[in-house]
Motif scaffolding. Structure first.
Motif, PDB file in Angstrom:
ATOM      1  N   GLU A  26      19.615  11.141   7.213  1.00  0.00           N
ATOM      2  CA  GLU A  26      18.542  11.175   8.198  1.00  0.00           C
ATOM      3  C   GLU A  26      18.732  10.103   9.277  1.00  0.00           C
ATOM      4  N   THR A  27      18.527  10.497  10.530  1.00  0.00           N
ATOM      5  CA  THR A  27      18.654   9.543  11.638  1.00  0.00           C
ATOM      6  C   THR A  27      17.381   8.728  11.842  1.00  0.00           C
ATOM      7  N   PHE A  28      16.289   9.142  11.196  1.00  0.00           N
ATOM      8  CA  PHE A  28      14.972   8.529  11.431  1.00  0.00           C
ATOM      9  C   PHE A  28      14.260   8.340  10.099  1.00  0.00           C
ATOM     10  N   HIS A  29      13.849   7.121   9.808  1.00  0.00           N
ATOM     11  CA  HIS A  29      12.951   6.907   8.672  1.00  0.00           C
ATOM     12  C   HIS A  29      11.801   6.001   9.088  1.00  0.00           C
ATOM     13  N   ILE A  30      10.722   6.089   8.350  1.00  0.00           N
ATOM     14  CA  ILE A  30       9.549   5.250   8.621  1.00  0.00           C
ATOM     15  C   ILE A  30       9.484   4.144   7.584  1.00  0.00           C
ATOM     16  N   ALA A  31       9.397   2.919   8.075  1.00  0.00           N
ATOM     17  CA  ALA A  31       9.218   1.757   7.197  1.00  0.00           C
ATOM     18  C   ALA A  31       7.739   1.647   6.868  1.00  0.00           C
ATOM     19  N   VAL A  32       7.378   2.021   5.638  1.00  0.00           N
ATOM     20  CA  VAL A  32       5.966   2.155   5.295  1.00  0.00           C
ATOM     21  C   VAL A  32       5.378   0.829   4.808  1.00  0.00           C
ATOM     22  N   PRO A  33       4.125   0.555   5.173  1.00  0.00           N
ATOM     23  CA  PRO A  33       3.449  -0.619   4.612  1.00  0.00           C
ATOM     24  C   PRO A  33       3.201  -0.425   3.115  1.00  0.00           C
ATOM     25  N   THR A  34       2.977  -1.511   2.430  1.00  0.00           N
ATOM     26  CA  THR A  34       2.615  -1.484   1.018  1.00  0.00           C
ATOM     27  C   THR A  34       1.108  -1.643   0.903  1.00  0.00           C
ATOM     28  N   ALA A  35       0.483  -0.826   0.097  1.00  0.00           N
ATOM     29  CA  ALA A  35      -0.964  -0.893  -0.074  1.00  0.00           C
ATOM     30  C   ALA A  35      -1.345  -2.006  -1.054  1.00  0.00           C
ATOM     31  N   PHE A  36      -2.396  -2.754  -0.718  1.00  0.00           N
ATOM     32  CA  PHE A  36      -2.942  -3.787  -1.598  1.00  0.00           C
ATOM     33  C   PHE A  36      -4.446  -3.603  -1.736  1.00  0.00           C
ATOM     34  N   PHE A  37      -4.972  -4.016  -2.875  1.00  0.00           N
ATOM     35  CA  PHE A  37      -6.421  -4.059  -3.060  1.00  0.00           C
ATOM     36  C   PHE A  37      -6.987  -5.292  -2.356  1.00  0.00           C
ATOM     37  N   ASP A  38      -8.315  -5.413  -2.346  1.00  0.00           N
ATOM     38  CA  ASP A  38      -8.959  -6.534  -1.652  1.00  0.00           C
ATOM     39  C   ASP A  38      -8.588  -7.892  -2.233  1.00  0.00           C
ATOM     40  N   ASP A  39      -8.206  -7.922  -3.528  1.00  0.00           N
ATOM     41  CA  ASP A  39      -7.786  -9.190  -4.130  1.00  0.00           C
ATOM     42  C   ASP A  39      -6.289  -9.438  -3.946  1.00  0.00           C
ATOM     43  N   GLU A  40      -5.640  -8.618  -3.103  1.00  0.00           N
ATOM     44  CA  GLU A  40      -4.225  -8.715  -2.746  1.00  0.00           C
ATOM     45  C   GLU A  40      -3.284  -8.239  -3.849  1.00  0.00           C
ATOM     46  N   SER A  41      -3.821  -7.660  -4.923  1.00  0.00           N
ATOM     47  CA  SER A  41      -2.951  -7.091  -5.952  1.00  0.00           C
ATOM     48  C   SER A  41      -2.378  -5.771  -5.454  1.00  0.00           C
ATOM     49  N   LEU A  42      -1.257  -5.375  -6.018  1.00  0.00           N
ATOM     50  CA  LEU A  42      -0.530  -4.191  -5.573  1.00  0.00           C
ATOM     51  C   LEU A  42      -1.292  -2.909  -5.884  1.00  0.00           C
ATOM     52  N   ASN A  43      -1.426  -2.052  -4.887  1.00  0.00           N
ATOM     53  CA  ASN A  43      -2.041  -0.739  -5.057  1.00  0.00           C
ATOM     54  C   ASN A  43      -0.940   0.319  -4.998  1.00  0.00           C
ATOM     55  N   VAL A  44      -0.346   0.593  -6.143  1.00  0.00           N
ATOM     56  CA  VAL A  44       0.773   1.531  -6.200  1.00  0.00           C
ATOM     57  C   VAL A  44       0.342   2.920  -5.757  1.00  0.00           C
ATOM     58  N   GLN A  45      -0.796   3.386  -6.275  1.00  0.00           N
ATOM     59  CA  GLN A  45      -1.230   4.742  -5.975  1.00  0.00           C
ATOM     60  C   GLN A  45      -1.511   4.924  -4.489  1.00  0.00           C
ATOM     61  N   GLY A  46      -2.115   3.916  -3.864  1.00  0.00           N
ATOM     62  CA  GLY A  46      -2.369   3.996  -2.429  1.00  0.00           C
ATOM     63  C   GLY A  46      -1.079   4.110  -1.637  1.00  0.00           C
ATOM     64  N   THR A  47      -0.051   3.389  -2.067  1.00  0.00           N
ATOM     65  CA  THR A  47       1.250   3.454  -1.405  1.00  0.00           C
ATOM     66  C   THR A  47       1.869   4.836  -1.571  1.00  0.00           C
ATOM     67  N   ILE A  48       1.828   5.369  -2.781  1.00  0.00           N
ATOM     68  CA  ILE A  48       2.413   6.689  -3.068  1.00  0.00           C
ATOM     69  C   ILE A  48       1.671   7.788  -2.299  1.00  0.00           C
ATOM     70  N   GLU A  49       0.344   7.700  -2.269  1.00  0.00           N
ATOM     71  CA  GLU A  49      -0.437   8.710  -1.562  1.00  0.00           C
ATOM     72  C   GLU A  49      -0.080   8.733  -0.081  1.00  0.00           C
ATOM     73  N   TYR A  50       0.150   7.562   0.493  1.00  0.00           N
ATOM     74  CA  TYR A  50       0.505   7.510   1.906  1.00  0.00           C
ATOM     75  C   TYR A  50       1.887   8.122   2.150  1.00  0.00           C
ATOM     76  N   ILE A  51       2.835   7.846   1.275  1.00  0.00           N
ATOM     77  CA  ILE A  51       4.172   8.444   1.410  1.00  0.00           C
ATOM     78  C   ILE A  51       4.078   9.965   1.273  1.00  0.00           C
ATOM     79  N   ASN A  52       3.248  10.445   0.355  1.00  0.00           N
ATOM     80  CA  ASN A  52       3.042  11.889   0.209  1.00  0.00           C
ATOM     81  C   ASN A  52       2.475  12.500   1.484  1.00  0.00           C
ATOM     82  N   HIS A  53       1.592  11.783   2.144  1.00  0.00           N
ATOM     83  CA  HIS A  53       1.029  12.258   3.412  1.00  0.00           C
ATOM     84  C   HIS A  53       2.140  12.421   4.450  1.00  0.00           C
ATOM     85  N   LEU A  54       3.021  11.440   4.557  1.00  0.00           N
ATOM     86  CA  LEU A  54       4.116  11.540   5.521  1.00  0.00           C
ATOM     87  C   LEU A  54       5.031  12.721   5.190  1.00  0.00           C
TER      88      LEU A  54
END
Length: 275
Positions: free
Chosen positions: A4-32
């Motif tokens: 692929e000539t083009f990829h999107i560098a996706v942000p990482t999702a975090f909860f309000d306490d700054e812990s990792l939100n894996v599901q939020g990250t995956i859901e966003y990648i699925n949207h793309l």
């Protein structure tokens, strides 16, 4: 190899306490993916790579691996970098046993390795991952600048498929004289001065602004590559997107827009987002 000539560098999702939100990250990648985007970079850009510890990175790797649609139909690139080589090795080993398409190999910040030390680091990580590798040279963020000579040496490794250069863009003309491989590619890191970079020889894009408007940015870049005319209206629309991203902190701006659009990307890890 990475096609692929083009990829999107996706942000990482975090909860309000700054812990990792894996599901939020995956859901966003699925949207793309559903939007028609064929490649993403995870844990590699937007300045969040070094805020993630090894456990969090491996958790992201394992979570991606069970997403069959994504793994089978997208080109997923994973960022590998650490201030300690040992941790980068562990992450590379974890990736080697997955369907992740390739890695973006960054350099340790602050510690300033010599060119010789960086070459050993690079070759070691590539051997552990056994994945197509994009070298990532970003001296402004790391303090380390991979030399033309070092890049040319590394380009002789079949698994090294390209360079993401965020330093001196004029370096590309020098590299093109040194590297005689048609399948070695030059990735622009973000959209700043993108038209000039394409003229310098950059032929692929690691997109930041694509998070705001993925198809519009992809189409704009593809037109630049083939020297197709871009209308004044298209330029005006693109400039609005670029301003949304680049006025201030790009990652803060991205998360603000994405959160407003209903994606659960959450906060940035402080001090980013303090203002």
């Amino acid at each position: 190899m990475l096609k692929e000539t083009f990829h999107i560098a996706v942000p990482t999702a975090f909860f309000d306490d700054e812990s990792l939100n894996v599901q939020g990250t995956i859901e966003y990648i699925n949207h793309l993916y559903k939007q028609g985007i064929k490649s993403v970079l995870v844990s590699g850009s937007t300045g969040e790579q070094h805020s993630l510890n090894l456990r969090e990175k491996i958790e992201l790797v394992k979570s991606l691996e069970v997403e069959c649609d994504l793994m089978n139909n997208m080109e997923i690139i994973f960022g590998v970098s650490s201030i300690r080589q040992k941790e980068a090795e562990e992450l590379a080993m974890a990736i080697s046993n997955t369907k992740i398409s390739g890695i973006l190999l960054g350099y340790s910040p602050y510690v300033l390795p010599t060119q010789e030390e960086a070459l050993v680091y690079t070759k070691t990580i590539i051997n552990y991952s056994n994945k197509p590798t994009i070298l990532y040279n970003n001296p402004k963020r790391t303090g380390f600048d991979l030399s033309v000579t070092s890049i040319a040496e590394l380009s002789s490794i079949d698994l090294v498929v390209g360079l993401k250069e965020a330093g001196d863009k004029a370096k590309i003309r020098l590299l093109k004289k040194e590297i005689n491989r048609n399948n070695f590619h030059y990735y622009a890191g973000g959209e700043l001065e993108l038209e000039e970079k394409v003229l310098q020889g950059f032929d692929r894009l690691s997109s930041i602004a694509g998070n705001i408007s993925p198809l519009e940015i992809r189409n704009y870049f593809q037109k630049l590559l083939v020297k197709e005319t871009i209308s004044e209206q298209e330029r005006a629309n693109i400039e609005v997107i670029f301003q949304q991203v680049n006025q201030g902190s790009p990652i803060v701006n991205l998360k603000k827009v994405l959160n407003q659009n209903g994606f659960k990307m959450g906060v940035c890890r402080k001090p980013i987002g303090n203002v």
